[in-house]
Write a protein that holds these residues in place. Structure first.
Motif, PDB file in Angstrom:
ATOM      1  N   VAL A 178      42.070  98.633  35.525  1.00  0.00           N
ATOM      2  CA  VAL A 178      42.007  97.711  34.392  1.00  0.00           C
ATOM      3  C   VAL A 178      42.014  98.477  33.074  1.00  0.00           C
ATOM      4  N   SER A 179      41.347  99.611  33.022  1.00  0.00           N
ATOM      5  CA  SER A 179      41.340 100.417  31.797  1.00  0.00           C
ATOM      6  C   SER A 179      42.722 100.983  31.502  1.00  0.00           C
ATOM      7  N   ARG A 180      43.422 101.449  32.543  1.00  0.00           N
ATOM      8  CA  ARG A 180      44.746 102.042  32.331  1.00  0.00           C
ATOM      9  C   ARG A 180      45.717 101.029  31.723  1.00  0.00           C
ATOM     10  N   TYR A 181      45.634  99.794  32.180  1.00  0.00           N
ATOM     11  CA  TYR A 181      46.613  98.794  31.748  1.00  0.00           C
ATOM     12  C   TYR A 181      46.034  97.794  30.742  1.00  0.00           C
ATOM     13  N   ARG A 182      44.948  98.170  30.117  1.00  0.00           N
ATOM     14  CA  ARG A 182      44.385  97.318  29.070  1.00  0.00           C
ATOM     15  C   ARG A 182      45.405  97.143  27.951  1.00  0.00           C
ATOM     16  N   GLY A 183      45.649  95.907  27.571  1.00  0.00           N
ATOM     17  CA  GLY A 183      46.659  95.617  26.570  1.00  0.00           C
ATOM     18  C   GLY A 183      48.070  95.513  27.127  1.00  0.00           C
ATOM     19  N   LYS A 184      48.265  95.836  28.412  1.00  0.00           N
ATOM     20  CA  LYS A 184      49.580  95.730  29.044  1.00  0.00           C
ATOM     21  C   LYS A 184      49.586  94.666  30.141  1.00  0.00           C
ATOM     22  N   VAL A 185      48.504  94.578  30.898  1.00  0.00           N
ATOM     23  CA  VAL A 185      48.351  93.517  31.895  1.00  0.00           C
ATOM     24  C   VAL A 185      47.541  92.406  31.254  1.00  0.00           C
ATOM     25  N   ASP A 186      48.124  91.216  31.171  1.00  0.00           N
ATOM     26  CA  ASP A 186      47.497  90.086  30.496  1.00  0.00           C
ATOM     27  C   ASP A 186      46.433  89.416  31.354  1.00  0.00           C
ATOM     28  N   ALA A 187      46.676  89.364  32.652  1.00  0.00           N
ATOM     29  CA  ALA A 187      45.742  88.708  33.570  1.00  0.00           C
ATOM     30  C   ALA A 187      45.651  89.527  34.844  1.00  0.00           C
ATOM     31  N   TRP A 188      44.465  89.519  35.443  1.00  0.00           N
ATOM     32  CA  TRP A 188      44.250  90.193  36.730  1.00  0.00           C
ATOM     33  C   TRP A 188      43.794  89.178  37.764  1.00  0.00           C
ATOM     34  N   ILE A 189      44.403  89.234  38.943  1.00  0.00           N
ATOM     35  CA  ILE A 189      43.779  88.588  40.087  1.00  0.00           C
ATOM     36  C   ILE A 189      42.720  89.567  40.566  1.00  0.00           C
ATOM     37  N   VAL A 190      41.487  89.251  40.250  1.00  0.00           N
ATOM     38  CA  VAL A 190      40.388  90.191  40.491  1.00  0.00           C
ATOM     39  C   VAL A 190      40.031  90.224  41.965  1.00  0.00           C
ATOM     40  N   VAL A 191      39.875  89.055  42.565  1.00  0.00           N
ATOM     41  CA  VAL A 191      39.546  88.955  43.991  1.00  0.00           C
ATOM     42  C   VAL A 191      40.546  88.018  44.641  1.00  0.00           C
ATOM     43  N   ASN A 192      41.067  88.442  45.776  1.00  0.00           N
ATOM     44  CA  ASN A 192      42.084  87.667  46.489  1.00  0.00           C
ATOM     45  C   ASN A 192      41.598  87.309  47.881  1.00  0.00           C
ATOM     46  N   GLU A 193      41.672  86.027  48.210  1.00  0.00           N
ATOM     47  CA  GLU A 193      41.477  85.517  49.572  1.00  0.00           C
ATOM     48  C   GLU A 193      40.157  85.963  50.191  1.00  0.00           C
ATOM     49  N   ALA A 194      39.067  85.561  49.577  1.00  0.00           N
ATOM     50  CA  ALA A 194      37.731  85.915  50.076  1.00  0.00           C
ATOM     51  C   ALA A 194      37.069  84.776  50.841  1.00  0.00           C
ATOM     52  N   ILE A 195      37.840  83.723  51.150  1.00  0.00           N
ATOM     53  CA  ILE A 195      37.290  82.545  51.844  1.00  0.00           C
ATOM     54  C   ILE A 195      38.118  82.270  53.092  1.00  0.00           C
ATOM     55  N   TRP A 196      37.431  81.909  54.163  1.00  0.00           N
ATOM     56  CA  TRP A 196      38.082  81.396  55.362  1.00  0.00           C
ATOM     57  C   TRP A 196      37.869  79.887  55.441  1.00  0.00           C
ATOM     58  N   GLY A 197      38.952  79.148  55.667  1.00  0.00           N
ATOM     59  CA  GLY A 197      38.873  77.709  55.901  1.00  0.00           C
ATOM     60  C   GLY A 197      39.111  77.401  57.358  1.00  0.00           C
ATOM     61  N   PRO A 198      39.322  76.139  57.701  1.00  0.00           N
ATOM     62  CA  PRO A 198      39.539  75.768  59.098  1.00  0.00           C
ATOM     63  C   PRO A 198      40.699  76.511  59.762  1.00  0.00           C
ATOM     64  N   ASP A 199      41.755  76.832  59.005  1.00  0.00           N
ATOM     65  CA  ASP A 199      42.878  77.549  59.610  1.00  0.00           C
ATOM     66  C   ASP A 199      42.460  78.940  60.074  1.00  0.00           C
ATOM     67  N   GLU A 200      41.504  79.545  59.387  1.00  0.00           N
ATOM     68  CA  GLU A 200      41.064  80.885  59.755  1.00  0.00           C
ATOM     69  C   GLU A 200      39.870  80.868  60.717  1.00  0.00           C
ATOM     70  N   THR A 201      38.960  79.908  60.529  1.00  0.00           N
ATOM     71  CA  THR A 201      37.774  79.859  61.390  1.00  0.00           C
ATOM     72  C   THR A 201      38.045  79.184  62.733  1.00  0.00           C
ATOM     73  N   GLY A 202      39.105  78.366  62.760  1.00  0.00           N
ATOM     74  CA  GLY A 202      39.390  77.627  63.986  1.00  0.00           C
ATOM     75  C   GLY A 202      38.467  76.447  64.213  1.00  0.00           C
ATOM     76  N   ASP A 203      37.718  76.077  63.172  1.00  0.00           N
ATOM     77  CA  ASP A 203      36.790  74.957  63.292  1.00  0.00           C
ATOM     78  C   ASP A 203      36.750  74.220  61.962  1.00  0.00           C
ATOM     79  N   GLU A 204      36.005  73.127  61.910  1.00  0.00           N
ATOM     80  CA  GLU A 204      35.985  72.274  60.731  1.00  0.00           C
ATOM     81  C   GLU A 204      34.916  72.717  59.730  1.00  0.00           C
ATOM     82  N   PHE A 205      35.046  73.942  59.249  1.00  0.00           N
ATOM     83  CA  PHE A 205      34.141  74.411  58.205  1.00  0.00           C
ATOM     84  C   PHE A 205      34.824  75.562  57.463  1.00  0.00           C
ATOM     85  N   ALA A 206      34.250  75.922  56.326  1.00  0.00           N
ATOM     86  CA  ALA A 206      34.739  77.054  55.538  1.00  0.00           C
ATOM     87  C   ALA A 206      33.563  77.990  55.264  1.00  0.00           C
TER      88      ALA A 206
END
Length: 532
Positions: A305-333
């Motif tokens: 983030v420091s290297r690209y400060r002023g060059k990268v406008d937005a960061w996806i900071v955290v990606n895909e940290a949740i499991w839903g029914p498709d991942e758990t195989g059951d009716e919960f997240a």
């Protein structure tokens, strides 16, 4: 339209600026690196790096001049390579490199040096390279060096491309590069999506791979013409930091430079994910040493983030940290298992946002999720997580909704809108981050179904004021995501012909003024006026 007006004004300056000795007829109509945003590269690796420059493809069927202001340095040779099509071990290429202040021009066929000339020029230097059929001329001040090539760089009708060359330990500052050959225009497409989107108050972007399609003028032209934002998809660990633990930024630097030159806002993908982590990071996690893993976690986020400060406008900071029914195989997240959650606890999410904000107070910081676009158990869990982060004062600015859509089972758009509106009620913006629509074949019915789904999703974004951007996960089926196979999921076909989906999105964006401004790029743009 501010960014587009700036684009045109900077271009008019660039196109008229001929270097001494160019001759009166040379106009540099295509900037590749602009002087206001030089690119400083280094190679910490143990092997020589030859990497393609985004925006550097051209056809040598006509004489092409390239003006380059280069500052080589470090412990090895560095400079430019002009290469034809084909694999590196077989293609024709011309190298222009300096080592210890002395420039050399050499022709190669694969690994074999065919001929070499010394160039009387200081390093750094301003050089003009002219490719004319089977000859390459380099002008440095009044000195001219010419190579009569043993073989042409590319067959008739095919493109060559610019690369950087960096020996181990070498550095290279690209202070300015411009070309006399414009990118091809596509006026038959009508008003570009980027202009229509800006008028509606959103950005319309495309994800891009860190390794550009080689010598593909069609790709480079459409990417510049149609899209106001770019999302390099491999700013995560697998590319920026490998098994040797050294950072390697050449690919990211060059893709971000392309966006800068063409006035595109940049979204960085991804700071924290558990996909393709280097073995040493995985081993550190398996050791259970939270202090050591946390230190690496913080340092990685801070460095990028420091290297690209002023060059990268937005960061996806955290990606895909949740499991839903498709991942758990059951009716919960629930929170997904990863080395981050296992060793650092689910608090790693908030920690990542606070670390990123400390490194860049101005960047937009996003959480990104798949399968949470509409109302449902996974999006409910995500909403609760986001609400908790907001309540705790975590510096989260928005939610990214991916939208990898199967046309046979598209999301309910009323549910999508309701989901977006409840996110907005938290004070967060919404970004569509990875839109594609897979279809079963390319008959007329499937193409129209795909068009309707694209139009519906973009229209839903336009209907929710907090939806700031739509990014497609690539734009041509030629380079569609490998996992989608032959699903033809994008706006253009493999030959860059506009599909009904492109026209449908165009029509939706033509629908009126939202009365607000899109997020602005930090970039100063100088794209070619021939792009429309």
């Amino acid at each position: 339209m501010t960014r587009l007006v700036l684009l045109a004004s900077l271009l008019s300056i660039t196109a008229c600026a001929a270097a001494p000795g160019d001759g009166p007829d040379v106009e540099y109509v295509r900037p590749v690196v602009v002087a206001e945003h030089p690119v400083a590269l280094d190679n910490p690796q143990e092997e020589t790096v030859v990497w393609p420059i985004w925006g550097g493809a051209f056809t040598p069927d006509e004489p092409v001049s390239i003006r380059a202001v280069l500052a080589p340095g470090g412990a090895g040779a560095s400079g430019l390579v002009i290469a034809g099509p084909g694999e590196p071990e077989a293609r024709a290429a011309v190298e222009l490199t300096a080592d210890g202040g002395a420039w050399a021009l050499r022709e190669r066929a694969g690994d074999e040096v065919i001929q070499e000339r010394t160039i009387a020029a200081p390093a750094p230097a301003e050089l003009v390279v002219t490719v004319d059929g089977a000859a390459v001329e380099v002008r440095a001040g009044d000195a001219v060096t010419t190579l009569r090539l043993a073989a042409p760089l590319a067959p008739a009708g095919e493109a060559a491309g610019l690369y950087v060359h960096l020996d181990p330990g070498a550095t290279l500052e690209l202070r300015e590069i411009a070309m006399s050959q414009a990118l091809p225009a596509a006026p038959e497409l009508g008003t570009p999506l980027r202009e229509l989107a800006e008028a509606r108050g959103i950005e319309f972007g495309s994800a891009i791979d860190i390794w550009p399609p080689l010598h593909d003028l069609g790709f480079e032209a459409l990417l510049a013409e149609q899209f106001s934002a770019a999302a390099p998809t491999e700013l995560y660990w697998a590319t920026t930091r490998g098994e040797d633990r050294d950072y390697f930024f050449v690919p990211a630097d060059l893709s971000i430079n392309y966006a800068t030159v063409h006035g595109q806002a940049v979204t960085g993908m991804f700071l924290v994910w558990d996909f393709e982590l280097p073995g040493w990071v995985t081993e550190l996690g398996e050791s259970g040493d939270a202090e050591a893993l946390g230190a690496v976690f913080d340092e990685h986020i801070t460095t990028l983030v420091s290297r690209y400060r002023g060059k990268v406008d937005a960061w996806i900071v955290v990606n895909e940290a949740i499991w839903g029914p498709d991942e758990t195989g059951d009716e919960f997240a629930e929170y997904a298992w990863s080395i981050w959650s296992d060793v650092l606890g689910v608090e790693f999410i908030e920690r990542a946002f606070r670390t990123a904000r400390a490194a860049d107070p101005e960047a937009v910081l996003l959480y990104n999720e798949t399968g949470a676009e509409a109302l449902g158990l996974k999006s409910d869990f995500m909403h609760e997580m986001a609400a908790d982060l907001v309540a705790r004062g975590a510096p989260i600015d928005g939610i990214g909704l991916q939208f990898h859509v199967d046309a046979a089972a598209p999301p309910d758009l009323d549910d999508v809108r309701a989901n977006m509106e409840r996110i907005a009620a938290l004070g967060l913006d919404i970004y569509i981050t990875e839109l594609d629509v897979s279809i079963a074949g390319t008959d007329a019915a499937q193409l129209e179904l795909q068009a309707d789904i694209y139009a519906g999703i973009v229209g839903t974004c336009l209907a929710v004021p907090a939806c700031r951007s739509t990014t497609v996960f690539g734009f041509s089926d030629r380079y569609a995501w490998d996992e989608l196979g032959d699903a033809a999921p994008l706006l253009f076909d493999a030959d860059y012909a506009a599909k009904p989906a492109f026209r449908a999105v165009q029509r939706v964006l033509e629908g009126g003024d939202r009365g607000r401004s899109a997020r602005r790029s930090n970039a100063t743009s100088a794209t070619s006026s021939s792009r429309g």
